[in-house]
Design a protein around this motif. Structure first.
Motif, mmCIF file in Angstrom:
data_model
loop_
_atom_site.group_PDB
_atom_site.id
_atom_site.type_symbol
_atom_site.label_atom_id
_atom_site.label_comp_id
_atom_site.label_asym_id
_atom_site.label_seq_id
_atom_site.Cartn_x
_atom_site.Cartn_y
_atom_site.Cartn_z
ATOM 1 N N VAL A 59 12.293 4.226 -48.613
ATOM 2 C CA VAL A 59 12.970 3.050 -49.345
ATOM 3 C C VAL A 59 13.374 3.592 -50.635
ATOM 4 O O VAL A 59 14.560 3.429 -51.437
ATOM 5 C CB VAL A 59 11.948 1.757 -49.531
ATOM 6 N N SER B 202 22.336 2.893 -47.284
ATOM 7 C CA SER B 202 21.590 2.085 -46.358
ATOM 8 C C SER B 202 21.209 2.754 -45.253
ATOM 9 O O SER B 202 20.454 2.156 -44.439
ATOM 10 C CB SER B 202 22.789 1.061 -45.887
ATOM 11 N N GLU C 223 18.182 0.591 -43.072
ATOM 12 C CA GLU C 223 17.738 -0.669 -43.698
ATOM 13 C C GLU C 223 17.292 -1.565 -42.848
ATOM 14 O O GLU C 223 16.190 -2.171 -42.824
ATOM 15 C CB GLU C 223 18.666 -1.277 -44.823
#
Length: 190
Positions: free
Chosen positions: A18, A27, A44
């Motif tokens: 993250v 992403s 993600e």
């Protein structure tokens, strides 16, 4: 393609994934095995899907979260084939690999679209060079190349249908070419 690719290892923990995505403003990340091959991709969406079932006590790694096998494209793939892979798989980016499967870059939708901004003069020059150097034998009829808005027009009298087809196929492989059309009444075929 972009050559400096941000990636993670299979053993990278969730928090590191993250943080890497956020810091790099991406992403999704390629996940590499110990031998530098692309093992999968973690996005993600993968993180969010796992968050629904997440047990706070469990350690989660990129290897557990990634989508596998990774959809990759070889470094010598054409723009059209990369675009087809992206469209078919509803992908935003593709890891680019060498012949051994090692990560050497990443290509995005935006990278592919940039080729259509290539000047017509550059497209025509590259195609003329390809034709004179490799396709049309010495003494063969002259082929004229005209490019407008990425659309190639091949003009000339080329009596061999196989050579005509080859010229059209080759023209379609040049980066930035939108289409190849024959001039009405010309001996070239499309």
């Amino acid at each position: 393609m972009t050559r400096s690719v941000i990636s993670v290892r299979k053993g990278s923990p969730l928090k590191d994934i993250v943080q890497t995505m956020r810091r790099s403003r991406v992403s999704a990340l390629p996940v590499l095995s110990t031998d530098e091959r692309v093992a999968g991709v973690v996005s993600e969406a993968d993180l969010l899907l796992d968050a629904q079932d997440m047990d706070e006590t469990r350690a989660v790694t990129a290897g557990q979260l990634m989508t596998e096998p990774a959809v990759t494209v070889p470094q010598d793939a054409t723009i059209a084939s990369a675009a087809r892979l992206m469209a078919h798989g509803h992908l935003k980016r593709l890891p680019v690999t060498d012949e051994d499967g090692a990560l050497i870059g990443i290509v995005s939708r935006g990278d592919l679209l940039k080729t259509y901004l290539r000047p017509d003069e550059d497209i025509a020059a590259e195609l003329r060079e390809m034709i004179t150097a490799h396709l049309v034998p010495a003494g063969a009829p002259l082929v004229h190349v005209h490019v407008s808005d990425g659309i190639v027009r091949l003009e000339g009298s080329v009596p061999d249908p196989k050579l005509q087809d080859m010229l059209v196929r080759v023209a379609r492989t040049v980066p930035g070419v939108v289409d190849v059309v024959p001039r009405p009444g010309a001996a070239m075929s499309a």
